[in-house]
Design a protein around this motif. Structure first.
Motif, short mmCIF file in Angstrom:
data_model
loop_
_atom_site.label_atom_id
_atom_site.label_comp_id
_atom_site.label_asym_id
_atom_site.label_seq_id
_atom_site.Cartn_x
_atom_site.Cartn_y
_atom_site.Cartn_z
N LYS A 66 -69.59 30.63 -3.84
CA LYS A 66 -68.85 29.52 -4.50
C LYS A 66 -67.59 30.04 -4.91
CE LYS A 66 -73.24 27.62 -6.48
NZ LYS A 66 -74.04 27.52 -7.79
N PHE A 67 -67.29 30.96 -5.35
CA PHE A 67 -65.95 31.82 -6.02
C PHE A 67 -64.91 31.46 -4.61
CE2 PHE A 67 -62.80 35.21 -5.46
CZ PHE A 67 -62.31 35.07 -6.91
N LYS A 68 -65.16 31.99 -3.22
CA LYS A 68 -64.50 31.43 -2.30
C LYS A 68 -64.06 30.25 -1.98
CE LYS A 68 -67.66 31.41 1.71
NZ LYS A 68 -67.05 30.15 2.23
N GLU A 69 -64.96 29.26 -2.41
CA GLU A 69 -64.79 27.71 -2.15
C GLU A 69 -63.97 27.29 -3.10
OE1 GLU A 69 -68.83 26.67 -1.81
OE2 GLU A 69 -68.66 27.00 0.19
N GLY A 70 -63.71 28.08 -4.49
CA GLY A 70 -63.19 27.12 -5.50
C GLY A 70 -61.73 28.38 -5.99
N PRO A 71 -62.24 29.15 -7.01
CA PRO A 71 -61.13 30.24 -7.52
C PRO A 71 -60.30 30.76 -6.26
CG PRO A 71 -63.07 30.20 -8.86
CD PRO A 71 -63.37 29.43 -7.58
N ALA A 72 -61.03 31.27 -5.28
CA ALA A 72 -60.39 32.18 -4.30
C ALA A 72 -59.32 31.17 -3.69
CB ALA A 72 -61.08 32.52 -3.24
N ARG A 73 -59.47 29.95 -3.24
CA ARG A 73 -58.79 28.84 -2.61
C ARG A 73 -57.46 28.75 -3.68
NH1 ARG A 73 -60.13 25.01 1.09
NH2 ARG A 73 -61.99 25.43 0.83
N ASP A 74 -57.95 28.51 -4.85
CA ASP A 74 -56.82 27.94 -5.89
C ASP A 74 -55.73 29.34 -5.94
OD1 ASP A 74 -58.10 25.72 -6.61
OD2 ASP A 74 -59.22 26.54 -8.34
N ALA A 75 -56.28 30.26 -5.80
CA ALA A 75 -55.51 31.68 -5.90
C ALA A 75 -54.53 31.83 -4.76
CB ALA A 75 -56.20 32.86 -5.90
N TRP A 76 -55.12 31.53 -3.57
CA TRP A 76 -54.22 31.38 -2.43
C TRP A 76 -53.20 30.24 -2.73
CZ3 TRP A 76 -53.41 27.26 1.07
CH2 TRP A 76 -52.70 27.50 1.95
N LEU A 77 -53.57 28.98 -2.98
CA LEU A 77 -52.36 28.06 -3.23
C LEU A 77 -51.27 28.38 -4.19
CD1 LEU A 77 -54.89 24.79 -3.47
CD2 LEU A 77 -53.32 25.52 -1.65
N THR A 78 -51.96 29.16 -5.32
CA THR A 78 -50.81 29.58 -6.22
C THR A 78 -49.76 30.48 -5.86
OG1 THR A 78 -52.31 29.16 -8.14
CG2 THR A 78 -50.62 30.72 -8.65
N LEU A 79 -50.52 31.49 -4.88
CA LEU A 79 -49.67 32.48 -4.50
C LEU A 79 -48.81 32.56 -3.17
CD1 LEU A 79 -51.85 35.31 -5.83
CD2 LEU A 79 -49.84 34.77 -7.00
N LYS A 80 -49.22 31.90 -2.20
CA LYS A 80 -49.02 31.61 -0.79
C LYS A 80 -47.42 31.72 -0.65
CE LYS A 80 -49.66 26.58 -0.23
NZ LYS A 80 -48.07 26.22 0.22
N ASP A 81 -46.48 30.99 -1.70
CA ASP A 81 -45.21 31.02 -1.34
C ASP A 81 -44.30 32.24 -1.80
OD1 ASP A 81 -45.52 28.28 -0.30
OD2 ASP A 81 -45.38 27.52 -2.22
N TYR A 82 -45.12 33.27 -2.42
CA TYR A 82 -44.52 34.24 -2.94
C TYR A 82 -45.09 35.77 -2.40
CZ TYR A 82 -43.82 30.64 -6.36
OH TYR A 82 -43.46 29.44 -6.91
N VAL A 83 -45.80 35.67 -1.52
CA VAL A 83 -46.58 36.94 -1.07
C VAL A 83 -45.64 37.11 0.55
CG1 VAL A 83 -48.49 36.79 -2.45
CG2 VAL A 83 -48.49 35.61 -0.16
N LYS A 84 -45.78 38.32 0.95
CA LYS A 84 -45.63 38.71 2.29
C LYS A 84 -46.35 38.34 3.30
CE LYS A 84 -42.88 42.88 1.16
NZ LYS A 84 -42.80 44.38 1.19
N ASP A 85 -47.62 38.44 3.23
CA ASP A 85 -48.79 37.82 4.04
C ASP A 85 -49.72 37.03 3.07
OD1 ASP A 85 -50.66 37.66 5.91
OD2 ASP A 85 -50.68 39.61 6.37
N PRO A 86 -49.86 35.79 3.46
CA PRO A 86 -50.82 34.90 2.64
C PRO A 86 -52.28 35.56 2.80
CG PRO A 86 -50.00 33.86 4.43
CD PRO A 86 -49.26 35.04 4.52
N ILE A 87 -52.43 36.11 3.83
CA ILE A 87 -53.91 36.67 4.34
C ILE A 87 -53.83 38.16 3.61
CG2 ILE A 87 -55.77 37.21 5.75
CD1 ILE A 87 -54.38 35.07 7.74
N PRO A 88 -54.81 38.36 2.63
CA PRO A 88 -54.55 39.53 1.84
C PRO A 88 -55.63 40.63 2.60
CG PRO A 88 -56.01 38.00 0.74
CD PRO A 88 -55.58 37.19 1.86
N SER A 89 -55.34 41.69 2.13
CA SER A 89 -56.21 42.72 2.77
C SER A 89 -57.44 42.74 1.86
CB SER A 89 -55.69 44.01 2.70
OG SER A 89 -55.11 44.61 1.55
N TYR A 90 -58.56 43.01 2.17
CA TYR A 90 -59.96 42.57 1.61
C TYR A 90 -60.88 43.36 2.05
CZ TYR A 90 -60.84 39.75 5.60
OH TYR A 90 -61.27 39.39 6.58
N MET A 91 -61.93 43.47 0.99
CA MET A 91 -63.13 43.98 1.41
C MET A 91 -64.26 43.31 0.65
SD MET A 91 -62.89 48.26 1.17
CE MET A 91 -64.36 48.42 2.12
#
Length: 403
Positions: free
Chosen positions: A131-156
């Motif tokens: 549920k988090f990835k479908e909601g808040p994670a998507r919102d985070a990407w929309l908020t940060l995508k224009d300001y980051v080097k790589d819109p796909i973060p490193s993750y685990m």
């Protein structure tokens, strides 16, 4: 391929299997392909090899000791020249994350320097993480995508790893915790709790597996580690076998099932006849009689379960009532040097004092263990009983003559 990022997560740990990959679209609008469950699906494990089997890869470890929580962590780095805007957006995203309550047990945000941020979030379940990835994670990407080097973060992402022991660290703990030769001074629950933290990988104990080839139905005792205060013994239980009913003298005995299934039957401590005491309870081979044995409780031990017994608790026996081998690790403190072994002989309860033998020591087969070795260390009970009966008859005749 996921990369590892070190975040300040207040000593929370996570583990991801090497072959676990998530879709590269984790934080882009199409998140439907993200699989957050495949790496921890226990149904793929080969149950015939036990819970700790390794098949060329590190699986999600310690699952039987964990809370079931799931963890996701990811980080972003600002584009050159966008640091100020990035900082403001990260602050906004972090504020939103900190406000989340449902299905989330912990949230941490790492800010190592200007232009970098990491997020570490712990969920109550896989469904909450989805549920988090479908909601808040998507919102985070929309908020940060224009300001980051790589819109796909490193993750685990994976299960929360609890505090666990390897065999080596468990031995170190026990060396410090067991300093008395009597069960009366042992912190039973402390030791049991630490034993339960051991995740027994097969590579830690399989070299100690030895069977009695000439008598395949016989269980075996294999010393893994020991000192003056404790013996750690791998018991190998063939299908359908059982130990005798026995006590543990001054020792504590923790029995931890690591593969298969065994049944522990505990008995109340009986009363002994005077002849046994007068003939020397402490003497090897002493034989006497006792009252009828009464079952106290029966417990089925499966991987991740640890039983305990001492002479105050009573007697016990261990049986493998299944059609497959089983393995238990017994922690004797101190090591068993003698014990009373109970056997039914008609209406008479015969007991002997014996010192159990070892099939192997630290993986090395012992020559002393032969086809005639009894794993319970039982002496010739019948012979001792006949001798005891002979002494009793002689005493009776002497009394009659003197009278």
């Amino acid at each position: 391929k996921a990369t590892v990022s070190v975040l300040n997560c207040s000593c929370r740990f996570w583990l991801v299997t090497p072959n676990f990959t998530m879709a590269a679209s984790l934080f882009v609008p199409n998140l439907d392909n993200l699989d957050v469950t495949s790496h921890s699906d226990e149904s793929s494990a080969d149950s015939s090899l036990g819970p700790s089997t390794e098949r060329g890869q590190i699986k999600k470890i310690c699952h039987h000791a964990g809370t079931g929580e799931q963890m996701m962590m990811f980080n972003y780095t600002a584009k050159d020249g966008c640091e100020e805007d990035f900082e403001i957006m990260v602050q906004q995203v972090a504020h939103g994350f900190y406000g989340l309550q449902t299905g989330i047990s912990d949230i941490r945000v790492c800010h190592p320097h200007s232009g970098a941020a990491g997020f570490c979030i712990t969920f109550c379940s896989k469904q909450d993480m989805k549920k988090f990835k479908e909601g808040p994670a998507r919102d985070a990407w929309l908020t940060l995508k224009d300001y980051v080097k790589d819109p796909i973060p490193s993750y685990m992402a994976g299960c929360l790893m609890p505090d666990t022991h390897t065999f080596a660290t468990l031995v170190e703990f026990i060396k410090g915790a067991i300093t008395s030769p009597s069960y009366t001074a042992h912190d039973i629950e402390l030791v049991r709790g630490e034993v339960l933290k051991w995740y027994p990988r097969r590579r830690e104990w399989e070299q100690c597996i030895h069977w009695d080839e000439e008598t395949p139905s016989k269980y075996t005792r294999n010393l893994m580690w020991g000192n003056d205060m404790i013996d750690i013994i791998l018991m190998c239980w063939p299908a359908g076998c059982s130990s005798s009913i026995h006590d543990h003298d001054e020792s504590s005995c923790w029995a931890y099932c690591i593969e298969g299934e065994v049944t522990e039957t505990q008995y109340h401590m009986p009363c002994f006849d005077r002849s046994f005491s007068s003939n020397g309870d402490a003497a090897a081979g002493a034989v006497g009689r006792c009252t009828d044995l009464k079952v106290k409780q029966t417990t089925v031990l499966t991987p991740g379960h640890c039983g305990y017994v001492n002479n105050k608790v009573g007697l016990h026996k261990v049986s493998n009532n299944t059609d497959r081998p089983a393995f238990t690790v017994h922690f004797y403190a101190p090591g068993i040097r003698k014990c009373k072994v109970f056997a039914q002989n008609g209406s008479v309860n015969v007991l002997s004092v014996a010192c159990p033998s070892m099939t192997s020591v630290k993986g090395v087969r012992q020559q002393e263990w032969t086809h005639g070795t009894d794993p319970d260390g039982i002496v010739d009970v019948a012979a001792w009983n006949r001798a005891q009966l002979g002494r009793s008859l002689s005493s009776s005749q002497s009394l009659r003559q003197n009278s």
